[in-house]
Design a protein around this motif. Structure first.
Motif, mmCIF file in Angstrom:
data_model
loop_
_atom_site.group_PDB
_atom_site.id
_atom_site.type_symbol
_atom_site.label_atom_id
_atom_site.label_comp_id
_atom_site.label_asym_id
_atom_site.label_seq_id
_atom_site.Cartn_x
_atom_site.Cartn_y
_atom_site.Cartn_z
ATOM 1 N N ASP A 99 0.789 -1.242 0.064
ATOM 2 C CA ASP A 99 0.080 -0.186 0.152
ATOM 3 C C ASP A 99 0.782 1.298 -0.112
ATOM 4 O O ASP A 99 0.622 2.448 -0.592
ATOM 5 N N ILE A 100 2.173 1.151 0.769
ATOM 6 C CA ILE A 100 2.865 2.436 0.903
ATOM 7 C C ILE A 100 3.508 2.468 -0.657
ATOM 8 O O ILE A 100 3.549 3.679 -1.140
ATOM 9 N N ARG B 48 2.355 2.086 -3.507
ATOM 10 C CA ARG B 48 0.977 2.256 -4.476
ATOM 11 C C ARG B 48 1.019 3.843 -4.240
ATOM 12 O O ARG B 48 0.660 4.617 -5.136
ATOM 13 N N ARG B 49 0.742 4.197 -2.775
ATOM 14 C CA ARG B 49 0.739 5.779 -2.447
ATOM 15 C C ARG B 49 1.778 6.629 -2.815
ATOM 16 O O ARG B 49 1.503 7.791 -3.605
ATOM 17 N N SER C 174 1.535 6.871 -6.739
ATOM 18 C CA SER C 174 0.338 7.645 -7.165
ATOM 19 C C SER C 174 0.531 9.132 -6.758
ATOM 20 O O SER C 174 0.543 9.977 -7.628
ATOM 21 N N ARG C 175 1.234 9.375 -5.562
ATOM 22 C CA ARG C 175 1.477 10.665 -5.289
ATOM 23 C C ARG C 175 2.709 11.456 -6.370
ATOM 24 O O ARG C 175 2.418 12.626 -6.928
ATOM 25 N N GLU D 102 8.310 1.512 -4.401
ATOM 26 C CA GLU D 102 7.215 1.628 -5.128
ATOM 27 C C GLU D 102 6.839 0.064 -5.697
ATOM 28 O O GLU D 102 5.733 -0.093 -5.745
ATOM 29 N N THR E 169 4.109 15.654 1.066
ATOM 30 C CA THR E 169 2.824 14.960 1.624
ATOM 31 C C THR E 169 3.603 14.628 3.001
ATOM 32 O O THR E 169 4.420 15.243 3.671
ATOM 33 N N GLU F 176 0.056 9.944 5.417
ATOM 34 C CA GLU F 176 -0.769 9.764 4.234
ATOM 35 C C GLU F 176 -0.175 8.576 3.518
ATOM 36 O O GLU F 176 -0.774 7.896 2.690
ATOM 37 N N LEU F 177 1.248 8.419 3.304
ATOM 38 C CA LEU F 177 1.868 7.535 2.721
ATOM 39 C C LEU F 177 1.368 6.207 3.400
ATOM 40 O O LEU F 177 1.492 5.005 2.689
ATOM 41 N N GLY G 165 -1.129 5.520 5.013
ATOM 42 C CA GLY G 165 -2.625 5.441 5.221
ATOM 43 C C GLY G 165 -3.119 5.438 6.625
ATOM 44 O O GLY G 165 -4.403 5.158 6.791
ATOM 45 N N ALA H 30 -5.783 12.171 3.129
ATOM 46 C CA ALA H 30 -5.043 13.094 2.538
ATOM 47 C C ALA H 30 -6.083 14.273 2.417
ATOM 48 O O ALA H 30 -7.304 14.194 2.360
#
Length: 244
Positions: free
Chosen positions: A13-14, A16-17, A20-21, A47, A67, A71-72, A74, A78
């Motif tokens: 998940d990290i 992906r975030r 994405s960011r 990533e 950021t 947020e990274l 979760g 955000a």
């Protein structure tokens, strides 16, 4: 059963975030790596692979992406209208300061390619004659720890978040095995002398012991009889960050 054309996603998940960011900001991996003071291989690993990054490294990446760590990971949503991430001032370090910081620590990270993709591997090291020397286990698979390569990235960093300061040093160069029997014996002797518990004793260019250590670092000291690898620096860069 996976459907046709479906590929397995190994990202966390990290990861992906982060990706994405980064894409949201229109930045390349090299852009973010330069901002954060990390190796591009590390960002690719973060990533694309299930990763457990250190708090210091993730904090630098979060700031580079404008950021927060929350947020990274979760742990916080955000904000809809932009970010309130702290802004920092990056200061370039000269070569002498980079070597001084490297000499004062004994745990770093090596970026390596493995059979399953890039990885970031922690290593215990010492500084001898302006080169990074670190042990590898003789029974490790060849793809796990680099022994001889034309270009290898090595990083040491430190973050003091309560004080709002941190630094990172990146060393890039060639790696070769240490084959001289006398030098191997000397390195084994020095490694065997690194103490348990508080403090540490290790070789440094200046001939003095590095600064105060931690039990976590000394727990990872090398055992005698391992192979040794020398990284001869070709590029040495460093940055210090001060939060506004």
């Amino acid at each position: 059963m996976p459907v046709a054309g479906e590929t397995r996603n190994h990202r966390s998940d990290i990861g992906r975030r982060v990706a994405s960011r980064r894409e949201q900001l229109g930045l390349s991996r090299q852009d973010v790596a330069d901002r954060a003071g990390v190796a591009p291989q590390y960002l690719r690993y973060l990533e694309e692979r299930p990763a457990s990054p250190s708090q210091a490294s993730l904090t630098r990446v979060a700031r580079a992406l404008e950021t927060t760590v929350g947020e990274l990971t979760g742990s916080e949503p955000a904000p809809a209208g932009g970010h309130a991430a702290p802004r920092g001032r990056l200061v370039e370090l000269d070569t002498d300061e980079c070597y001084r910081l490297v000499a004062e620590h004994t745990i770093g990270r090596i970026a390596v390619d493995t059979g399953s993709g890039p990885a970031i591997v922690p290593v215990t090291y010492c500084l001898r004659d302006s080169a990074i020397v670190f042990p590898v286990s003789a029974d490790e698979p060849d793809g796990v720890l680099v022994r001889e390569a034309r270009e290898t990235a090595f990083e040491v960093d430190h973050l003091d978040e309560p004080r709002g300061v941190g630094w990172s040093v990146l060393v890039v160069g060639t790696t070769r095995r240490v084959t001289d029997p006398a030098e191997v014996a000397e390195l084994n002797r020095l490694a065997a002398g690194w103490p348990d518990g508080e403090g540490r004793v290790g070789p440094a260019d200046s001939g003095r012991a590095p600064g105060p250590g931690t039990a976590r670092e000394s727990e990872q000291r090398p055992d005698p009889g391992q192979e040794w690898v020398r990284l001869r620096p070709e590029r040495v860069t460093g940055r210090r960050v001060h939060l506004d």
